[in-house]
Design a protein around this motif. Structure first.
Motif: not given
Length: 215
Positions: A4-8, A13-24, A89-93
């Motif tokens: 899986a490509p490295p992701g971000l 802090h005080g807000g929500n965790l966001r993930h580039t794969s969840e664009q909406n 920054f993460y990398v996953a298999t």
């Protein structure tokens, strides 16, 4: 190129965790400013005053497609004190390939050494953060997470579950602040792991530039 490509992911802090794969996910703007589909791209994300600009450049070569570098610049728009920002920054298999953490001072994930079918052996290096204009090192706190993952669609849930409000941001000569940091190991109870996740959390005050390289 990776299992899986490295992701971000990011967390104001005080807000929500966001993930580039969840664009909406309530992000106000998200899109490519320019790219050629293969060798370079520039992307901008705007989220509640935070501007994230990501750039990648690929250098072709070798048997497995060459090396690349990925730069992430973060800054706040508008006035007011900058809240703490964590970049993950993460990398996953996902059932294939192996990942091995390379730790610095026991807390900073400096690199990931790995093997993947498409790439052979590779090293993913997380360079220390610098100021916006490339000036010197920037103070940051570091956390890392190594965990089994039941599937790539569960990455955000896994990271969210591993966050603990017990880390301290302690810049020299300034007040300490608590923040949510990942604990070093984790998993999702009752969900057997199919793959592996290694995650590098950098917590600081923007503006900042971070670079990741893949060799």
């Amino acid at each position: 190129p990776l299992p899986a490509p490295p992701g971000l992911m990011w967390l104001q802090h005080g807000g929500n965790l966001r993930h580039t794969s969840e664009q909406n996910d309530g992000v106000s703007r998200y899109g490519w400013l320019m790219h050629d589909g293969e060798n370079f791209g520039v992307q901008e994300i705007r989220d509640e005053g935070l501007v994230l600009r990501t750039e990648f450049v690929k250098q072709p070569g070798g048997e497995h497609g060459g090396d690349w570098s990925w730069r992430v610049a973060a800054k706040m728009e508008g006035k007011g004190p900058a809240s703490l920002l964590s970049l993950f920054f993460y990398v996953a298999t996902d059932g294939q390939g192996t990942l091995r953490p390379v730790l610095e001072n026991g807390t900073r994930l400096a690199a990931v050494a790995g093997t993947a079918e498409e790439l052979g052996d590779f090293t993913l290096t997380f360079l220390p953060p610098t100021g916006e204009g490339g000036e010197g090192p920037k103070y940051a706190s570091y956390n890392f997470l190594a965990a089994g993952v039941p599937g790539l669609h569960r990455l955000t849930d896994l990271v969210r579950q591993s966050l603990r409000d017990s880390s301290l941001f302690s810049p020299p000569g300034r007040p300490r602040r608590r923040f949510f940091g990942v604990s070093s190991t984790g998993g999702l109870p009752g969900e057997p792991p199919r793959g592996q996740l290694l995650l590098h959390q950098v917590t600081l005050e923007p503006p900042v530039v971070l670079e990741v390289t893949l060799e």
